[in-house]
Design a protein around this motif. Structure first.
Motif, mmCIF file in Angstrom:
data_model
loop_
_atom_site.group_PDB
_atom_site.id
_atom_site.type_symbol
_atom_site.label_atom_id
_atom_site.label_comp_id
_atom_site.label_asym_id
_atom_site.label_seq_id
_atom_site.Cartn_x
_atom_site.Cartn_y
_atom_site.Cartn_z
ATOM 1 N N CYS A 1 30.685 -12.659 22.216
ATOM 2 C CA CYS A 1 29.707 -11.936 23.064
ATOM 3 C C CYS A 1 29.748 -12.370 24.531
ATOM 4 N N ARG B 1 12.223 -11.947 20.307
ATOM 5 C CA ARG B 1 11.610 -11.342 19.113
ATOM 6 C C ARG B 1 10.100 -11.563 19.117
ATOM 7 N N LEU C 1 16.786 -15.769 21.429
ATOM 8 C CA LEU C 1 16.554 -14.627 20.528
ATOM 9 C C LEU C 1 15.156 -14.712 19.903
ATOM 10 N N VAL D 1 23.092 -16.514 21.063
ATOM 11 C CA VAL D 1 22.834 -15.071 21.138
ATOM 12 C C VAL D 1 23.362 -14.355 19.892
ATOM 13 N N CYS D 2 24.628 -14.640 19.512
ATOM 14 C CA CYS D 2 25.226 -13.888 18.390
ATOM 15 C C CYS D 2 25.512 -14.765 17.173
ATOM 16 N N GLU D 3 25.325 -16.077 17.301
ATOM 17 C CA GLU D 3 25.492 -17.046 16.219
ATOM 18 C C GLU D 3 26.947 -17.296 15.852
ATOM 19 N N HIS E 1 19.055 -6.108 22.538
ATOM 20 C CA HIS E 1 19.238 -5.196 21.398
ATOM 21 C C HIS E 1 18.888 -5.893 20.085
ATOM 22 N N ARG E 2 19.351 -7.132 19.923
ATOM 23 C CA ARG E 2 19.095 -7.834 18.655
ATOM 24 C C ARG E 2 17.601 -8.060 18.445
ATOM 25 N N ALA E 3 16.839 -8.185 19.547
ATOM 26 C CA ALA E 3 15.392 -8.379 19.422
ATOM 27 C C ALA E 3 14.660 -7.059 19.194
ATOM 28 N N LEU F 1 23.100 -7.743 24.468
ATOM 29 C CA LEU F 1 23.086 -8.015 23.023
ATOM 30 C C LEU F 1 21.789 -8.713 22.629
ATOM 31 N N LEU F 2 21.360 -9.666 23.447
ATOM 32 C CA LEU F 2 20.105 -10.380 23.180
ATOM 33 C C LEU F 2 18.940 -9.396 23.061
ATOM 34 N N SER G 1 26.133 -10.407 27.027
ATOM 35 C CA SER G 1 25.292 -11.236 26.158
ATOM 36 C C SER G 1 23.810 -10.955 26.388
#
Ligand SMILES: [Zn+2]
Length: 308
Positions: free
Chosen positions: A53, A189, A185, A30-32, A248-250, A245-246, A242
């Motif tokens: 995360c 995306r 992720l 998820v956050c690497e 949001h990051r996408a 965050l997943l 998490s």
């Protein structure tokens, strides 16, 4: 009736073992981050919690080709028509359909990723969606095709390999899919790209590790053959943080956690059935009181996010 009961099928499929050459290490998917703490070893697979995360995941994890083979062949249970299987899932489909309409009252093109025997699409049809589905398992795909005929556009493939046009859908739903994929992720995306502006992604995801892990800890064990998250079929156990965050990051905004109900349980002893009902009632009460902001473990959620 299906040749396997649902419980027998779950036990069989979760005992799959991955050859060493099909295993590789990963940072937090998820956050690497590589800053992590090992929680336990489940069936020989180390289970980690990301310190940044809170995501819980296995590493090493199976290769994409091993997973693709599993889902295209033996993953779905034997079934004559799928309906005996879906009796367990009807409450989930109903809750998801209602949550989606509350979040996104407009209709349009709906893509169901991992559509199985087509049960969720059949429910969504009642709400007036134009139906699209992906299912890699050939026997489940044949059942879905037979049930939906020309009322749905169906593809026999996995999401990662599907030939779909960007900006084609108003909603994408994945019911118990995201915990199975290597790169959640990338999946989110891709969903973002396939959606029209204003479209939504809905991910239904289980939460299991809190209870199973604490039970193992109370017993003082550091490795177990009992399921914690369901490795190696489940690669992740998302936590609220998490999951958000997943999304949001996408690129998704307006993230909401909807109640998603639980699957019907096959025959259980009275004490176990009572515990399950009690935990579900506590989870539902907490969900209602806090508007979905606080989550008790054990009960799955449908998380929804919108493409701006
Ligand atoms: Zn992380």
């Amino acid at each position: 009736m299906a040749q396997h009961t649902q419980q027998q099928w779950i036990e069989r499929i979760h005992c799959s073992s991955v050859p060493l050459e099909d295993l590789s290490d990963t940072a937090c998917p998820v956050c690497e981050s590589t800053d992590r703490q090992q929680l336990i070893e489940e069936r020989g697979y180390p289970l980690w919690r990301c310190k940044w995360c809170t995501h819980v995941y296995i590493s090493p994890r199976p290769s994409q080709s091993w997973l693709a083979d599993l889902y295209s062949s033996e993953y779905m249970p034997d079934s004559d028509d799928g309906q005996s299987w879906e009796v367990y899932l009807d409450r989930i489909f109903e809750a998801s359909a209602r949550a989606i309409l509350a979040y996104h009252p407009q209709r349009g093109d709906l893509l169901d990723v991992g559509t199985g025997f087509g049960g969720f699409l059949i429910r969504a049809e009642q709400d007036g969606w134009r139906l699209h589905g992906l299912e890699p398992n050939s026997s489940a795909f044949a059942v879905a095709k037979d049930r939906l005929r020309d009322r749905a556009v169906l593809y026999e493939t996995i999401f990662e390999e599907a030939d779909l046009a960007p900006g084609s859908y108003d909603g994408i739903v994945m019911t118990n899919v995201i915990e199975h994929v290597r790169e959640p992720l990338d999946i989110c995306r891709r969903a973002y790209t396939l959606l029209r502006p204003g479209g939504f992604l809905g991910l239904r995801w289980p939460q299991t590790s809190w209870i199973t892990l604490n039970r193992a800890r109370l017993a003082g064990i550091s490795r177990t053959d009992n399921p914690i998250i369901g490795a190696p079929i489940h690669l992740h156990d998302f936590q609220r943080r998490s999951m958000e965050l997943l999304m949001h990051r996408a690129g998704f905004v307006d993230i909401k956690h909807a109640w998603s109900s639980t699957r019907r349980q096959p025959k259980q002893s009275l004490p176990k059935a009572t515990v399950v009902k009690l935990l579900t009632a506590v989870a539902y009460g907490t969900h209602c009181v806090t508007g979905g902001r606080r989550m008790t473990p054990f009960v799955a959620r449908l998380t929804l996010g919108r493409k701006p």
